[in-house]
Design an enzyme around this catalytic site. Sequence first.
Site, PDB file in Angstrom:
ATOM      1  N   HIS A 199     -24.632  -8.620   5.577  1.00  0.00           N
ATOM      2  CA  HIS A 199     -23.247  -8.173   5.522  1.00  0.00           C
ATOM      3  C   HIS A 199     -23.089  -7.076   4.472  1.00  0.00           C
ATOM      4  O   HIS A 199     -22.175  -6.251   4.555  1.00  0.00           O
ATOM      5  CB  HIS A 199     -22.315  -9.335   5.155  1.00  0.00           C
ATOM      6  CG  HIS A 199     -22.250 -10.403   6.203  1.00  0.00           C
ATOM      7  ND1 HIS A 199     -23.090 -11.485   6.201  1.00  0.00           N
ATOM      8  CD2 HIS A 199     -21.443 -10.552   7.280  1.00  0.00           C
ATOM      9  CE1 HIS A 199     -22.798 -12.269   7.237  1.00  0.00           C
ATOM     10  NE2 HIS A 199     -21.812 -11.716   7.907  1.00  0.00           N
ATOM     11  N   ASP A 272     -25.244  -8.741  16.275  1.00  0.00           N
ATOM     12  CA  ASP A 272     -24.371  -9.204  15.202  1.00  0.00           C
ATOM     13  C   ASP A 272     -23.310  -8.129  14.990  1.00  0.00           C
ATOM     14  O   ASP A 272     -23.394  -7.030  15.565  1.00  0.00           O
ATOM     15  CB  ASP A 272     -25.198  -9.449  13.933  1.00  0.00           C
ATOM     16  CG  ASP A 272     -24.601 -10.533  13.040  1.00  0.00           C
ATOM     17  OD1 ASP A 272     -23.395 -10.834  13.176  1.00  0.00           O
ATOM     18  OD2 ASP A 272     -25.334 -11.085  12.203  1.00  0.00           O
TER      19      ASP A 272
END
Length: 561
Positions: A199, A272
């Site tokens: 992230h 993702d």
Amino acid sequence: MTELLEQYQHKLARMTLREKIGQMLLCGFHGTEAAGDVERLLRTYPVGGVIYFARNIESPEQVERLSAGLQGIAAKSGQLPLWISIDQEGGMVARITNGVTLMPGQMAIAAAGSNEKAYEAAYISGLELKSMGINMNFAPVLDINNNAANPVIGVRSFGESPQSVADYGVKTIAGLQGAGIAATAKHFPGHGDTDTDSHLDLPVIMHDRERVERVELVPFRAAIAEGVDAIMSAHIYFPALEPERLPVTLSHTVLSGLLRQELGYEGIIVTDCMEMNAIAVHYGTVEAAVMAVEAGADLVLISHTAKLQEAAFEALEAGVKNGRISEKRIDESVARLLMYKEKHGLLQINMHTDDEIVSGGSERSLSKVRNNQTSSNEQLERSSLQHQEVARYISERSITLVRDQLDMLPLKPERTLVITIAASVTTIADEQLSQAVTLGSALARHGLDVIDLTITPEDVALSSARLLQAAEEESISQIVVGTYNASSPSGDPQCRLISWLQQLGKPLAVVALRSPYDLLALPDVKVYVAAYESRPLAMDSTARALMGHIPFAGKLPVSLI
């Protein structure tokens, strides 16, 4: 693939390029109603589906209305029914926490030691998701957590053993798909041995191909053999797998070469989120969406920003028109996505006839979706108590006594200071948690005389003097501290506090309320329990075990050496 294209050729021929490209996008949005920005998005762009986060959730009833509303907008716009997806892993990563049976997380399930209960937990979660109109779950996590410093996987994994992760993963896939939910194995080919959160940046895993085959790929091979509907790619660079500096999500060598050709996977490849820094900072979300499709992804996930979703759609359309991407490449993914939507009852039309795929089919499909949902709701009402019993069974058997060198447990019926380090968001995978139940309140509810103090990880250093003063009180005969990621780089204040408390000479027990690896930062602790999570059910199970009401039955799924 050629056979699949031929099977769906008539349907693909009736779809416009924009309709086909839309099927390859999965979009997040803000709000709890099927209105505003998400309605405009669905009416303007024929996207393939949406993803829910906690920001979209108020209650199961509201989610059911939201799902029906979104499907209704798609139907009225002449579009195919939507994938409605969510990250409902259980434990510490769950978007819906109230009004459902929140199952323990994956490491807790593995600690409890029953593959069959893993199946039951997934099946129950699947039934409850389906009752709310959700049809795709981004679970299970098949990453092997063999790196104690991993900041993003940890207790989301079934553990450090490739075979154990494979075994539990296969049962979870079978349970979800048995309940009618598309399961998603993630994060291919493995996010377990990183010390970087994708992230935030692009992780690099330097293992050679032999090691990747022997460890990381084991559970994914098992998932493919099980027939998992979807596999999510990791935003990680594996030099041994990809000669250029490209993360897996953007690597044709890995997605089309390794996953499709070598491993023989025929299901959906979903990325993702393309807004994660590993992608957005290094490649740009919009350009990376095109690169992911070139690499072999079928479904591109853009979770947050409407402008990026729209720009990615337009970039993909432009990529086909200017010859960068062939329309055959688009057709390959769309045929696969149609096949899986049909499998999950989203297409009532017979895909082997010449019926209209868009205009006539969506209304009929929506009716079928609603009928399926009603059936699930009726079953859910009959089974809710049984569902809770399964969750409690797993939770109680997951609590793990790692050491008790003081013979401190069960706790004596004496005045006890209990300090709970509150759950804190440490990665974007987490949602903000409310500390509705503390370890102290759980112990008090089971009859212990408690002074209950709660502090956030960020405030431990500032509050240490107050906490020590409370511990020094003569009436306090024993101390329990619930840590939260004390082994992380930001956990030093928790470790210092525990060191100071130990110097008081009073019996002290540490309970790890998330990462069991906290013991590595607290090697001198004499009494240590792993609870794996700080959800209310886990707090209650931990309290019962600490007081001797139930045995410590859990087994560590990771090594603490």
